[in-house]
Design an enzyme around this catalytic site. Structure first.
Site, PDB file in Angstrom:
ATOM      1  N   ASN A   1     -60.754  11.445 -18.028  1.00  0.00           N
ATOM      2  CA  ASN A   1     -59.913  11.694 -16.848  1.00  0.00           C
ATOM      3  C   ASN A   1     -58.856  12.732 -17.169  1.00  0.00           C
ATOM      4  OD1 ASN A   1     -60.802   9.411 -15.109  1.00  0.00           O
ATOM      5  ND2 ASN A   1     -60.122   8.258 -16.906  1.00  0.00           N
ATOM      6  N   ASN A   2     -58.428  12.746 -18.413  1.00  0.00           N
ATOM      7  CA  ASN A   2     -57.275  13.582 -18.775  1.00  0.00           C
ATOM      8  C   ASN A   2     -57.706  14.995 -19.131  1.00  0.00           C
ATOM      9  OD1 ASN A   2     -56.345  10.587 -20.070  1.00  0.00           O
ATOM     10  ND2 ASN A   2     -54.966  11.618 -18.656  1.00  0.00           N
TER      11      ASN A   2
ATOM     12  N   LYS B   1     -46.719  -0.354 -15.490  1.00  0.00           N
ATOM     13  CA  LYS B   1     -45.691   0.042 -16.473  1.00  0.00           C
ATOM     14  C   LYS B   1     -44.291  -0.296 -15.956  1.00  0.00           C
ATOM     15  CE  LYS B   1     -48.383   1.540 -19.639  1.00  0.00           C
ATOM     16  NZ  LYS B   1     -48.477   0.821 -20.895  1.00  0.00           N
TER      17      LYS B   1
ATOM     18  N   TYR C   1     -51.678   1.933 -12.035  1.00  0.00           N
ATOM     19  CA  TYR C   1     -51.375   1.950 -13.471  1.00  0.00           C
ATOM     20  C   TYR C   1     -49.862   2.108 -13.669  1.00  0.00           C
ATOM     21  CZ  TYR C   1     -50.555   4.167 -17.994  1.00  0.00           C
ATOM     22  OH  TYR C   1     -50.040   4.513 -19.222  1.00  0.00           O
TER      23      TYR C   1
ATOM     24  N   GLY D   1     -56.329   2.284 -30.941  1.00  0.00           N
ATOM     25  CA  GLY D   1     -56.471   3.317 -29.906  1.00  0.00           C
ATOM     26  C   GLY D   1     -55.888   4.661 -30.337  1.00  0.00           C
ATOM     27  N   TYR D   2     -55.846   5.556 -29.382  1.00  0.00           N
ATOM     28  CA  TYR D   2     -55.445   6.946 -29.649  1.00  0.00           C
ATOM     29  C   TYR D   2     -54.024   7.028 -30.228  1.00  0.00           C
ATOM     30  CZ  TYR D   2     -54.029  11.747 -28.312  1.00  0.00           C
ATOM     31  OH  TYR D   2     -53.544  13.031 -28.293  1.00  0.00           O
TER      32      TYR D   2
ATOM     33  N   SER E   1     -44.186   4.980 -19.632  1.00  0.00           N
ATOM     34  CA  SER E   1     -44.726   6.271 -19.207  1.00  0.00           C
ATOM     35  C   SER E   1     -43.742   6.950 -18.268  1.00  0.00           C
ATOM     36  CB  SER E   1     -46.043   6.012 -18.479  1.00  0.00           C
ATOM     37  OG  SER E   1     -46.415   7.140 -17.737  1.00  0.00           O
ATOM     38  N   ALA E   2     -43.792   8.271 -18.259  1.00  0.00           N
ATOM     39  CA  ALA E   2     -42.962   9.054 -17.337  1.00  0.00           C
ATOM     40  C   ALA E   2     -43.278   8.733 -15.881  1.00  0.00           C
ATOM     41  CB  ALA E   2     -43.190  10.541 -17.591  1.00  0.00           C
TER      42      ALA E   2
ATOM     43  N   ASP F   1     -56.230  -5.820 -31.752  1.00  0.00           N
ATOM     44  CA  ASP F   1     -56.884  -4.977 -30.744  1.00  0.00           C
ATOM     45  C   ASP F   1     -58.183  -5.662 -30.338  1.00  0.00           C
ATOM     46  OD1 ASP F   1     -58.320  -2.718 -29.462  1.00  0.00           O
ATOM     47  OD2 ASP F   1     -56.709  -1.494 -30.304  1.00  0.00           O
TER      48      ASP F   1
ATOM     49  N   PHE G   1     -44.481  11.341 -22.127  1.00  0.00           N
ATOM     50  CA  PHE G   1     -44.915  12.359 -21.173  1.00  0.00           C
ATOM     51  C   PHE G   1     -46.425  12.555 -21.376  1.00  0.00           C
ATOM     52  CE2 PHE G   1     -41.341  13.371 -18.496  1.00  0.00           C
ATOM     53  CZ  PHE G   1     -40.468  12.418 -19.008  1.00  0.00           C
ATOM     54  N   ASN G   2     -46.932  13.714 -21.702  1.00  0.00           N
ATOM     55  CA  ASN G   2     -48.402  13.848 -21.775  1.00  0.00           C
ATOM     56  C   ASN G   2     -48.868  14.033 -23.230  1.00  0.00           C
ATOM     57  OD1 ASN G   2     -47.776  14.371 -18.888  1.00  0.00           O
ATOM     58  ND2 ASN G   2     -49.961  14.765 -18.772  1.00  0.00           N
TER      59      ASN G   2
HETATM   60  P1  NAD Z   1     -56.067   3.681 -25.848  1.00  0.00           P
HETATM   61  O1  NAD Z   1     -56.939   3.135 -24.782  1.00  0.00           O
HETATM   62  O2  NAD Z   1     -56.641   4.670 -26.801  1.00  0.00           O
HETATM   63  O3  NAD Z   1     -55.417   2.490 -26.688  1.00  0.00           O
HETATM   64  C1  NAD Z   1     -55.175   1.222 -26.135  1.00  0.00           C
HETATM   65  C2  NAD Z   1     -55.742   0.187 -27.094  1.00  0.00           C
HETATM   66  O4  NAD Z   1     -55.487  -1.115 -26.582  1.00  0.00           O
HETATM   67  C3  NAD Z   1     -57.264   0.304 -27.273  1.00  0.00           C
HETATM   68  O5  NAD Z   1     -57.550   0.321 -28.658  1.00  0.00           O
HETATM   69  C4  NAD Z   1     -57.822  -0.942 -26.595  1.00  0.00           C
HETATM   70  O6  NAD Z   1     -59.009  -1.383 -27.203  1.00  0.00           O
HETATM   71  C5  NAD Z   1     -56.665  -1.900 -26.730  1.00  0.00           C
HETATM   72  N1  NAD Z   1     -56.593  -2.948 -25.692  1.00  0.00           N
HETATM   73  C6  NAD Z   1     -56.694  -2.789 -24.343  1.00  0.00           C
HETATM   74  N2  NAD Z   1     -56.523  -3.969 -23.727  1.00  0.00           N
HETATM   75  C7  NAD Z   1     -56.290  -4.885 -24.708  1.00  0.00           C
HETATM   76  C8  NAD Z   1     -56.033  -6.272 -24.689  1.00  0.00           C
HETATM   77  N3  NAD Z   1     -55.985  -6.963 -23.542  1.00  0.00           N
HETATM   78  N4  NAD Z   1     -55.847  -6.909 -25.880  1.00  0.00           N
HETATM   79  C9  NAD Z   1     -55.905  -6.223 -27.055  1.00  0.00           C
HETATM   80  N5  NAD Z   1     -56.156  -4.898 -27.118  1.00  0.00           N
HETATM   81  C10 NAD Z   1     -56.341  -4.239 -25.952  1.00  0.00           C
HETATM   82  O7  NAD Z   1     -54.787   4.303 -25.120  1.00  0.00           O
HETATM   83  P2  NAD Z   1     -53.605   5.210 -25.699  1.00  0.00           P
HETATM   84  O8  NAD Z   1     -53.713   6.550 -25.078  1.00  0.00           O
HETATM   85  O9  NAD Z   1     -53.520   5.086 -27.161  1.00  0.00           O
HETATM   86  O10 NAD Z   1     -52.366   4.493 -25.017  1.00  0.00           O
HETATM   87  C11 NAD Z   1     -51.607   3.494 -25.692  1.00  0.00           C
HETATM   88  C12 NAD Z   1     -50.536   2.980 -24.751  1.00  0.00           C
HETATM   89  O11 NAD Z   1     -49.725   4.072 -24.329  1.00  0.00           O
HETATM   90  C13 NAD Z   1     -51.083   2.332 -23.479  1.00  0.00           C
HETATM   91  O12 NAD Z   1     -50.268   1.238 -23.154  1.00  0.00           O
HETATM   92  C14 NAD Z   1     -50.930   3.426 -22.457  1.00  0.00           C
HETATM   93  O13 NAD Z   1     -50.806   2.922 -21.148  1.00  0.00           O
HETATM   94  C15 NAD Z   1     -49.638   4.103 -22.911  1.00  0.00           C
HETATM   95  N6  NAD Z   1     -49.513   5.481 -22.462  1.00  0.00           N
HETATM   96  C16 NAD Z   1     -50.518   6.363 -22.734  1.00  0.00           C
HETATM   97  C17 NAD Z   1     -50.420   7.678 -22.263  1.00  0.00           C
HETATM   98  C18 NAD Z   1     -51.533   8.649 -22.514  1.00  0.00           C
HETATM   99  O14 NAD Z   1     -51.582   9.667 -21.808  1.00  0.00           O
HETATM  100  N7  NAD Z   1     -52.410   8.443 -23.477  1.00  0.00           N
HETATM  101  C19 NAD Z   1     -49.281   8.072 -21.549  1.00  0.00           C
HETATM  102  C20 NAD Z   1     -48.260   7.146 -21.309  1.00  0.00           C
HETATM  103  C21 NAD Z   1     -48.392   5.842 -21.780  1.00  0.00           C
HETATM  104  N1  UDP Z   2     -56.317  18.269 -14.737  1.00  0.00           N
HETATM  105  C1  UDP Z   2     -57.214  19.261 -14.393  1.00  0.00           C
HETATM  106  N2  UDP Z   2     -58.537  19.076 -14.710  1.00  0.00           N
HETATM  107  C2  UDP Z   2     -58.991  17.969 -15.357  1.00  0.00           C
HETATM  108  C3  UDP Z   2     -58.060  16.956 -15.717  1.00  0.00           C
HETATM  109  C4  UDP Z   2     -56.721  17.138 -15.386  1.00  0.00           C
HETATM  110  O1  UDP Z   2     -56.851  20.273 -13.802  1.00  0.00           O
HETATM  111  O2  UDP Z   2     -60.201  17.855 -15.596  1.00  0.00           O
HETATM  112  C5  UDP Z   2     -54.888  18.457 -14.422  1.00  0.00           C
HETATM  113  C6  UDP Z   2     -54.316  17.374 -13.514  1.00  0.00           C
HETATM  114  O3  UDP Z   2     -54.541  17.704 -12.171  1.00  0.00           O
HETATM  115  C7  UDP Z   2     -52.843  17.406 -13.910  1.00  0.00           C
HETATM  116  C8  UDP Z   2     -52.842  17.835 -15.374  1.00  0.00           C
HETATM  117  O4  UDP Z   2     -54.142  18.402 -15.616  1.00  0.00           O
HETATM  118  O5  UDP Z   2     -52.182  18.370 -13.153  1.00  0.00           O
HETATM  119  C9  UDP Z   2     -52.630  16.680 -16.349  1.00  0.00           C
HETATM  120  O6  UDP Z   2     -53.517  15.651 -15.989  1.00  0.00           O
HETATM  121  P1  UDP Z   2     -53.797  14.394 -16.914  1.00  0.00           P
HETATM  122  O7  UDP Z   2     -54.773  13.509 -16.196  1.00  0.00           O
HETATM  123  O8  UDP Z   2     -54.167  14.857 -18.285  1.00  0.00           O
HETATM  124  O9  UDP Z   2     -52.369  13.698 -17.058  1.00  0.00           O
HETATM  125  P2  UDP Z   2     -51.348  13.116 -15.940  1.00  0.00           P
HETATM  126  O10 UDP Z   2     -50.215  14.084 -15.879  1.00  0.00           O
HETATM  127  O11 UDP Z   2     -52.091  12.974 -14.659  1.00  0.00           O
HETATM  128  O12 UDP Z   2     -50.939  11.820 -16.524  1.00  0.00           O
END
Ligand code: NAD
Ligand code: UDP
Length: 339
Positions: A199-200, A154, A150, A11-12, A125-126, A32, A179-180
């Site tokens: 969504n983000n 966490k 969600y 993933g990311y 996550s925050a 994965d 955080f973000n």
């Molecule tokens: P992502 O979706 O890109 O990566 C998650 C990976 O997990 C994917 O490759 C997916 O295929 C795999 N996966 C999902 N369910 C699975 C399962 N049951 N078994 C095996 N693999 C599985 O997301 P990301 O942005 O890289 O996030 C990684 C972690 O960080 C997640 O736990 C997410 O909740 C957490 N996180 C992300 C953010 C963010 O904004 N990206 C913020 C806070 C926390």
């Molecule tokens: N946001 C926005 N337009 C979009 C997506 C997000 O204005 O198309 C705003 C959202 O309201 C929030 C901030 O960007 O205030 C960050 O949102 P995101 O979903 O990326 O992360 P979050 O803080 O919700 O985890």
């Protein structure tokens, strides 16, 4: 050589962390199920680092698969990214979120216990700080009531891990409260590749920039912030990835369960993101002010001093780096890994 199992490593955040782990000399095994990612990301990780990793397609909810992974690879520690992360979707299908994120994490730590592997870094996550705590968030604050399902998954996993570590001192667990995360590897070879409509904020904005979507909706411009739009603590994904390497090093030498904020400590507004993106990249972003999005907090950001003191980690990359690297990735890969 120290070998790390990385769940969700395709993933990311996982793929960027694999780069940093391989560059730091760790052996990497990725598990994965590819539900939100592509093996292409891992091929690019190998190309970027000129190193090999082991990829296993499997699910963290599958106990037999986990036992097989631990039996066939001598794992020293686990970084656990796997899970579902779309806030809106978690309101529509909460049970799928509890199943993947909570049952999945339970299944993983049970398998770790069976295998005698007790070092774990968990992606938190925050959002666990909830709505009541004032920013900057500090790890000493009580966790609150997250504004979505969600976030609850966490919080539940954090509490489960804390209880496990309290009951058995063999556990050494890091809760990294992100955080973000935004940005991409400087090469533009790996980055965020959301399925469907993002969504983000950042992937939505870069998809507007590349012409895949007509305009960015800024959700709310009447918040009690400097410019009326929401403020967040945006953190470069490469800085975030490096925090995992330091957390692993810390966990190999300590016991117990400890939380760390991984943020910059800066509150940046949505408006500032759009305006700075335009300046740094010379691209215009068509936009509109839209109503507030349900569940959004006006402003939150980290106090990252514990991570600095205890992990020796701090964010090094700037807002400009985040915005330039996000665009570099999107521009080179307009359709993500499908391009
Ligand atoms: P992502 O979706 O890109 O990566 C998650 C990976 O997990 C994917 O490759 C997916 O295929 C795999 N996966 C999902 N369910 C699975 C399962 N049951 N078994 C095996 N693999 C599985 O997301 P990301 O942005 O890289 O996030 C990684 C972690 O960080 C997640 O736990 C997410 O909740 C957490 N996180 C992300 C953010 C963010 O904004 N990206 C913020 C806070 C926390
Ligand atoms: N946001 C926005 N337009 C979009 C997506 C997000 O204005 O198309 C705003 C959202 O309201 C929030 C901030 O960007 O205030 C960050 O949102 P995101 O979903 O990326 O992360 P979050 O803080 O919700 O985890």
């Amino acid at each position: 050589m120290t070998r790390i199992l990385v769940t969700g490593g395709a993933g990311y955040i996982g793929s960027h962390t694999c780069v940093e782990l391989l560059n730091a000399g760790y052996d990497v095994v990725v598990l994965d199920n590819l539900s939100n990612s592509s093996v292409e990301a891992l091929q690019r990780v190998e190309a970027l680092t000129a190193k090999k990793l082991t990829f296993i397609e499997g699910d963290i909810r599958d106990a037999a698969c986990l036992d097989q992974v631990f039996a066939s690879h001598l794992i020293d520690a686990v970084i656990h990214f796997a899970g579902l992360k779309a806030v809106g979707e978690s309101q529509q299908i909460p049970l799928a979120y509890f199943e993947n994120n909570v049952t999945g994490s339970l299944s993983l730590v049970q398998a770790m216990q069976r295998a005698g592997v007790y070092r774990l870094v968990f992606s938190s996550s925050a959002t666990v700080y909830g709505e009541m705590n004032p920013s900057p968030y500090q790890e000493t604050m009580p966790t609150g009531m997250p504004s979505n399902n969600y976030g609850y998954t966490k919080l539940v996993v954090e509490q489960m891990l804390e209880k496990a570590a309290l009951a058995d001192e063999k556990w050494s667990i890091a809760l990294l409260r992100y955080f973000n995360p935004v940005g991409a590897h400087q090469s533009g070879q790996i980055g965020e590749d959301p399925q469907g409509i993002p969504n983000n904020l950042m992937p939505y904005l870069t998809q507007v920039a590349v012409g895949r979507r007509p305009l960015l909706s800024i959700f709310g411009n009447d918040y009690p912030t400097q410019d009326g739009t929401c403020e967040r603590d945006f953190i470069h994904v490469v800085d975030l990835a490096k925090a995992h390497v330091l957390a692993i090093q810390n966990r190999l030498n300590n016991v117990g369960c400890r939380a760390w904020n991984i943020g910059t400590g800066n509150a940046i507004s949505v408006q500032q993101i759009k305006d700075t993106f335009e300046q740094v990249n010379g691209v215009e972003i068509p936009f509109e002010y839209a109503p507030r999005r349900a569940g959004d907090l006006a402003s939150f950001y980290a106090d990252p001093s514990r991570a600095q003191q205890e992990l020796g980690w701090h964010a090094e990359l700037t807002l400009e780096d985040m915005l330039r690297d996000s665009w570099n990735w999107q521009k080179q890969n307009p359709k993500g890994y499908q391009s």
